[in-house]
Design a protein around this motif. Structure first.
Motif, PDB file in Angstrom:
ATOM      1  N   TRP A   1    -113.025 -28.621  10.548  1.00  0.00           N
ATOM      2  CA  TRP A   1    -111.630 -28.197  10.484  1.00  0.00           C
ATOM      3  C   TRP A   1    -111.157 -28.188   9.042  1.00  0.00           C
ATOM      4  O   TRP A   1    -111.371 -29.142   8.303  1.00  0.00           O
ATOM      5  N   ASP A   2    -110.517 -27.090   8.663  1.00  0.00           N
ATOM      6  CA  ASP A   2    -109.860 -26.982   7.370  1.00  0.00           C
ATOM      7  C   ASP A   2    -108.356 -27.039   7.645  1.00  0.00           C
ATOM      8  O   ASP A   2    -107.771 -26.072   8.149  1.00  0.00           O
ATOM      9  N   ASN A   3    -107.749 -28.176   7.328  1.00  0.00           N
ATOM     10  CA  ASN A   3    -106.332 -28.356   7.674  1.00  0.00           C
ATOM     11  C   ASN A   3    -105.417 -27.366   6.964  1.00  0.00           C
ATOM     12  O   ASN A   3    -104.356 -27.019   7.479  1.00  0.00           O
ATOM     13  N   SER A   4    -105.822 -26.906   5.792  1.00  0.00           N
ATOM     14  CA  SER A   4    -104.964 -25.983   5.049  1.00  0.00           C
ATOM     15  C   SER A   4    -104.830 -24.632   5.737  1.00  0.00           C
ATOM     16  O   SER A   4    -103.934 -23.846   5.428  1.00  0.00           O
ATOM     17  N   LYS A   5    -105.726 -24.344   6.698  1.00  0.00           N
ATOM     18  CA  LYS A   5    -105.709 -23.056   7.387  1.00  0.00           C
ATOM     19  C   LYS A   5    -105.242 -23.174   8.844  1.00  0.00           C
ATOM     20  O   LYS A   5    -105.329 -22.209   9.603  1.00  0.00           O
ATOM     21  N   ARG A   6    -104.749 -24.349   9.211  1.00  0.00           N
ATOM     22  CA  ARG A   6    -104.313 -24.544  10.597  1.00  0.00           C
ATOM     23  C   ARG A   6    -102.846 -24.157  10.742  1.00  0.00           C
ATOM     24  O   ARG A   6    -102.055 -24.290   9.822  1.00  0.00           O
ATOM     25  N   SER A   7    -102.499 -23.678  11.928  1.00  0.00           N
ATOM     26  CA  SER A   7    -101.139 -23.189  12.164  1.00  0.00           C
ATOM     27  C   SER A   7    -100.381 -24.012  13.199  1.00  0.00           C
ATOM     28  O   SER A   7     -99.249 -23.698  13.540  1.00  0.00           O
ATOM     29  N   GLU A   8    -101.016 -25.092  13.706  1.00  0.00           N
ATOM     30  CA  GLU A   8    -100.325 -25.924  14.688  1.00  0.00           C
ATOM     31  C   GLU A   8     -99.126 -26.639  14.074  1.00  0.00           C
ATOM     32  O   GLU A   8     -98.975 -26.686  12.859  1.00  0.00           O
ATOM     33  N   SER A   9     -98.296 -27.207  14.939  1.00  0.00           N
ATOM     34  CA  SER A   9     -97.178 -28.005  14.447  1.00  0.00           C
ATOM     35  C   SER A   9     -97.724 -29.150  13.605  1.00  0.00           C
ATOM     36  O   SER A   9     -98.794 -29.700  13.887  1.00  0.00           O
ATOM     37  N   ASN A  10     -97.002 -29.523  12.579  1.00  0.00           N
ATOM     38  CA  ASN A  10     -97.501 -30.454  11.571  1.00  0.00           C
ATOM     39  C   ASN A  10     -97.343 -31.896  12.025  1.00  0.00           C
ATOM     40  O   ASN A  10     -96.464 -32.622  11.584  1.00  0.00           O
TER      41      ASN A  10
ATOM     42  N   PRO B   1     -93.954 -36.140  14.425  1.00  0.00           N
ATOM     43  CA  PRO B   1     -93.239 -36.699  13.277  1.00  0.00           C
ATOM     44  C   PRO B   1     -91.839 -37.132  13.706  1.00  0.00           C
ATOM     45  O   PRO B   1     -91.197 -36.465  14.520  1.00  0.00           O
ATOM     46  N   SER B   2     -91.393 -38.252  13.196  1.00  0.00           N
ATOM     47  CA  SER B   2     -90.058 -38.746  13.538  1.00  0.00           C
ATOM     48  C   SER B   2     -89.563 -39.629  12.412  1.00  0.00           C
ATOM     49  O   SER B   2     -90.329 -40.048  11.536  1.00  0.00           O
ATOM     50  N   ALA B   3     -88.267 -39.928  12.459  1.00  0.00           N
ATOM     51  CA  ALA B   3     -87.691 -40.816  11.447  1.00  0.00           C
ATOM     52  C   ALA B   3     -88.262 -42.218  11.560  1.00  0.00           C
ATOM     53  O   ALA B   3     -88.169 -43.015  10.623  1.00  0.00           O
ATOM     54  N   THR B   4     -88.853 -42.542  12.707  1.00  0.00           N
ATOM     55  CA  THR B   4     -89.461 -43.857  12.893  1.00  0.00           C
ATOM     56  C   THR B   4     -90.870 -43.906  12.322  1.00  0.00           C
ATOM     57  O   THR B   4     -91.223 -44.815  11.575  1.00  0.00           O
ATOM     58  N   ALA B   5     -91.697 -42.926  12.662  1.00  0.00           N
ATOM     59  CA  ALA B   5     -93.117 -42.977  12.326  1.00  0.00           C
ATOM     60  C   ALA B   5     -93.450 -42.407  10.957  1.00  0.00           C
ATOM     61  O   ALA B   5     -94.328 -42.937  10.257  1.00  0.00           O
TER      62      ALA B   5
END
Length: 271
Positions: A24-33, A91-95
């Motif tokens: 996997w190349d993360n720079s080319k992924r389009s999923e939610s971050n 992603p959240s303000a907590t984590a």
């Protein structure tokens, strides 16, 4: 706009990979971050980013997000299947602040030995996610926070033997509100006080005593501005041995007394 501050696990699975098609190349992924945590169960994987390429044997964890400049997968030199377990967290303000702090202080390749608190919490969160037996959203968020905190604690613990000066740095930041001394910190790190002070000062461009005093003064200043605690209680809560020691240090650092600083802060708040 309403913001959900409570962390939530939104994915997780066990996988076994046998060849280099797992890449996997993360720079080319389009999923939610999302926040991703992936630990090795057996075999070995690899992870690489701008700081280098790293192997991922049993006892290691990688922490990454989609869309960043990093890659991971099955190494061409491997001869055994790579078994992994991953969790994806919204992603959240907590984590997110905890996750970012872990990576800032320790990087993306982390220690997670079998049988440790962080490993146990990781597996508990994984199994609860699949069974959907969280008590509620607050419980789920609490476990995510506990996991990230345990991961951080594990990295700090590892530095005690691998890098005692860094371990001392973390001790200062974690225990400055207690009446610790540099001699006690150095002893906990397994080195002499003189060696600790010299090496710490060279690495961080500031003496450990100055760092300790700065942490205590910043904490005390916050208490002065936001509470009605007495100076004696603030001094004790900030790691100073007495209010007299605190007042002298405060005046030397800020050019005013704690009482006058509190008065000025109260006047400013009323305007």
């Amino acid at each position: 706009m309403w913001e959900d501050v409570f962390a939530r696990v939104d994915g997780g699975a066990d996988e076994t990979r046998h060849d280099t098609s797992y890449y996997w190349d993360n720079s080319k992924r389009s999923e939610s971050n999302r926040i991703n945590l992936q630990r090795t169960l057996s075999g070995e994987g690899f992870f690489e980013n701008e700081t280098g390429r790293y192997s991922l044997p049993v006892g290691t964890l990688i922490a990454f997000t989609q869309r960043e400049n990093s890659r991971y997968g099955y190494p061409a030199t491997a001869s055994r299947p790579y078994r992994l377990r991953y969790l994806s967290i919204d992603p959240s303000a907590t984590a997110t602040p905890l996750f970012n702090r872990i990576r800032r202080d320790f990087g993306s390749v982390l220690s997670m030995p079998e049988g440790t608190e962080s490993c146990t919490l990781f597996d508990d969160l994984f199994h609860r996610f699949h069974a959907r037996n969280f008590l509620d959203r607050y419980h789920e968020s609490e476990l995510v926070t506990r996991l990230l905190t345990a991961i951080y604690r594990q990295q700090v613990s590892d530095t005690q033997h691998s890098d005692p000066v860094e371990y001392g740095y973390h001790l200062l930041r974690n225990r400055f509100t207690s009446p610790i001394t540099l001699k006690e910190v150095a002893a906990t790190c397994g080195i002499s006080r003189e060696h600790f002070i010299r090496s710490f000062s060279q690495r961080y461009q500031q003496a450990p005593g100055a760092v300790l005093r700065q942490l205590r003064l910043q904490h005390a200043r916050g208490l002065l501005e936001t509470t009605h605690l007495t100076l004696e209680r603030i001094a004790r809560a900030s790691g100073f041995s007495s209010s007299n020691v605190f007042c002298r240090a405060f005046r030397q650092a800020f050019g005013t007394t704690p009482s006058k600083h509190r008065e000025a802060a109260n006047l400013s708040a009323k305007r």
